[in-house]
Design an enzyme around this catalytic site. Structure first.
Site, short mmCIF file in Angstrom:
data_model
loop_
_atom_site.label_atom_id
_atom_site.label_comp_id
_atom_site.label_asym_id
_atom_site.label_seq_id
_atom_site.Cartn_x
_atom_site.Cartn_y
_atom_site.Cartn_z
NE ARG A 56 39.66 35.26 44.14
CZ ARG A 56 40.78 34.62 43.94
NH1 ARG A 56 40.78 33.29 43.95
NH2 ARG A 56 41.90 35.25 43.72
CB CYS A 114 24.93 28.94 28.12
SG CYS A 114 23.47 28.22 28.82
CD GLU A 115 29.36 33.71 29.86
OE1 GLU A 115 30.58 33.97 29.91
OE2 GLU A 115 28.47 34.47 30.25
CE1 TYR A 164 38.20 41.16 47.82
CE2 TYR A 164 39.93 39.58 48.32
CZ TYR A 164 39.42 40.86 48.39
OH TYR A 164 40.13 41.85 49.04
N1 LLP Z 1 42.61 47.85 51.15
C1 LLP Z 1 42.35 48.31 49.92
C2 LLP Z 1 42.41 49.76 49.67
C3 LLP Z 1 42.03 47.42 48.89
O1 LLP Z 1 41.77 47.89 47.67
C4 LLP Z 1 41.98 46.02 49.14
C5 LLP Z 1 41.64 45.07 48.09
C6 LLP Z 1 42.25 45.59 50.46
C7 LLP Z 1 42.58 46.53 51.43
C8 LLP Z 1 42.21 44.15 50.85
O2 LLP Z 1 43.15 43.38 50.17
P1 LLP Z 1 43.40 41.85 50.61
O3 LLP Z 1 44.02 41.86 51.98
O4 LLP Z 1 42.10 41.14 50.61
O5 LLP Z 1 44.32 41.34 49.57
N2 LLP Z 1 38.60 40.38 43.79
C9 LLP Z 1 40.04 40.11 43.82
C10 LLP Z 1 40.74 40.91 44.89
C11 LLP Z 1 40.52 42.41 44.80
C12 LLP Z 1 41.22 43.19 45.87
C13 LLP Z 1 40.86 44.61 45.81
N3 LLP Z 1 41.37 45.41 46.88
C14 LLP Z 1 40.26 38.62 43.97
O6 LLP Z 1 39.29 37.87 44.03
O7 LLP Z 1 41.40 38.16 44.00
#
Ligand code: LLP
Length: 421
Positions: A314, A346-347, A375
């Site tokens: 992240r 190494c970045e 995540y």
């Molecule tokens: N529903 C759908 C259709 C989604 O695409 C997502 C997240 C969620 C629910 C859940 O969202 P949350 O409640 O967790 O915000 N990798 C990124 C976050 C990507 C989120 C993608 N979609 C990070 O590390 O911040």
């Protein structure tokens, strides 16, 4: 609130001291608190009661089977976005009628898998997908329950890589085309319209964009019903943000969110579904690492730790902030100095934090990255042939390894050298 607190000067996960886990599994490792996961799930069900509702945990945020099992046992449904996640939900014992299937690129094989195993609904994101699902379901003699994900064209005011509700984003169908596509869905064999779906982005720290989107969904519900469609479910997506810094962030609480949902949609007599990921799992997990070296550079010091960007991407990917704390609590008034906290990859991007004030730490000291339960492990990789980090679940005074660190033999055994080499 979470269950990672200092007790007698040592950071604990619930009643377990983190050095005890480090001694058993080695570092780095992810650790999750069962009590925190439970509490966060319950905050949402309480916030939405007495409306009929289902909290579908977003599996992409943390897909460990033990985490899914724990939440499923509390009554949670699951939001999945791939055949792999669907299989995880089923393996954790979640009944098909509590699983919703989201995502812009569901394949026919994934549709078949979910129709065979049971599914609450597909959240359909495009006309070609609608037609494919119609064909697959009809060929199996079934009707697939669906919502259509509408794109309400609101700006979620979050990081651009995780905003999904603007018209230039790839998600859903434009809300002003919804009537035509619902009419199309009603004509197709193998399709049963049950509701509307919307998800505008992740890590939202303001309720206003949600409210704008949900008001549009409320209006659309009335219009679609007048067109003769049966709209009994509203899937409101996930996205409610969490505090990543202890000191100065106060995003809306699930109770505020629930009150807003009731205000905007409560009169429609629909079952409400939500898909929170981060708010349930984010602050229920830490990544714990050890210091390898303190390196004195030109005008700045580097704390080189044994976790890296492949373990928690992240900061490198979104410039995200994670609080980083020593596992042994510094004495009150201990001096701090700014350091860059970096991994061994190494970045230059393998930097977790720049010029972060920390007390003096020497080799082997343990540090913890907070807010790493969502995540974190799910986005990790074996870049630099660094084994996937193990995951540990704590409940009260006991803990269990819920994903073991692979051995190097296991890692190497996944490759094959062709005979002709
Ligand atoms: N529903 C759908 C259709 C989604 O695409 C997502 C997240 C969620 C629910 C859940 O969202 P949350 O409640 O967790 O915000 N990798 C990124 C976050 C990507 C989120 C993608 N979609 C990070 O590390 O911040």
């Amino acid at each position: 609130m979470d269950h990672f607190l200092y007790r007698n000067g040592v950071l604990h996960a619930e009643d377990v001291a983190l050095p005890q886990i480090a001694a058993a599994v080695g570092t780095p490792f992810y650790v999750y608190s069962a009590a925190t996961l439970t509490r966060h799930y319950q905050l949402f069900t309480e916030a939405l009661s007495p409306l009929p509702h289902l909290v579908c945990f977003s599996v992409k945020s943390n897909s460990n089977l033990a985490v899914l099992k724990l939440l499923g046992a509390l009554g949670a449904g699951m939001d999945v976005v791939s055949g792999g996640e669907y299989r995880r939900a089923k393996a954790a014992g979640i009944p098909g009628d509590r699983i919703v299937f989201s995502g812009v690129g569901k394949t026919r094989a994934e549709m078949r898998l979910a129709l065979e195993g049971g599914i609450r609904q597909f959240n359909v994101e495009s006309e070609p997908e609608l037609h494919a699902l119609s064909e697959v379901a009809a060929s199996m003699g079934l009707r697939a329950p669906i919502t259509i994900r509408v794109n309400p064209d609101v700006d979620a005011k979050t990081h651009e890589k995780i905003a999904t509700g603007r018209k230039e984003d790839k998600f859903g169908i434009p809300i002003d085309r919804a009537r035509a596509i619902y009419a199309e869905a009603a004509r197709l064999p193998g399709i049963e319209v049950v509701g509307i779906d919307v998800h505008i982005g992740s890590q939202l720290t303001d309720l206003a964009p949600f409210e704008q989107a949900y008001s549009k969904v409320a209006d659309l519900t009335t219009v679609l019903r007048a067109d003769g469609h049966t709209i009994t479910r509203l899937d409101l997506g996930g996205g409610l943000g969490i505090p990543y810094t202890r000191s100065n962030e106060a995003p809306p609480l699930p109770s505020d969110y629930g009150a807003m949902v009731k205000r905007t949609l409560g009169h429609l007599d629909c079952e409400i579904e939500i898909e929170p990921g981060r708010l349930i799992s984010g602050n229920a997990g830490l990544l714990v690492a050890s210091v390898i070296y303190l390196k004195h550079g030109e005008g700045r010091d580097f704390l080189i730790v044994d976790a890296a960007m492949n373990d928690l991407i992240r900061p490198a990917m979104y410039g995200a902030h994670h609080d980083i704390v020593p596992v042994i609590e510094p004495p009150p008034g201990a001096e701090t100095a700014p350091v860059d906290i970096v991994g061994p990859v190494c970045e230059s991007g393998d930097t977790f934090a720049k010029q972060r004030a920390l007390p003096a730490l020497t080799a082997d000291a343990l540090i913890a990255f907070r807010s790493a339960g969502a995540y974190g492990a799910v986005m990790s990789s074996e870049y630099n042939t660094r084994p996937l980090v193990p995951e540990v679940l704590v409940s009260g005074d006991h803990f269990a390894v819920i994903r073991a660190r692979p051995t190097f033999d296991e890692i190497l055994a996944r490759d094959t050298i062709p005979e002709w080499l």
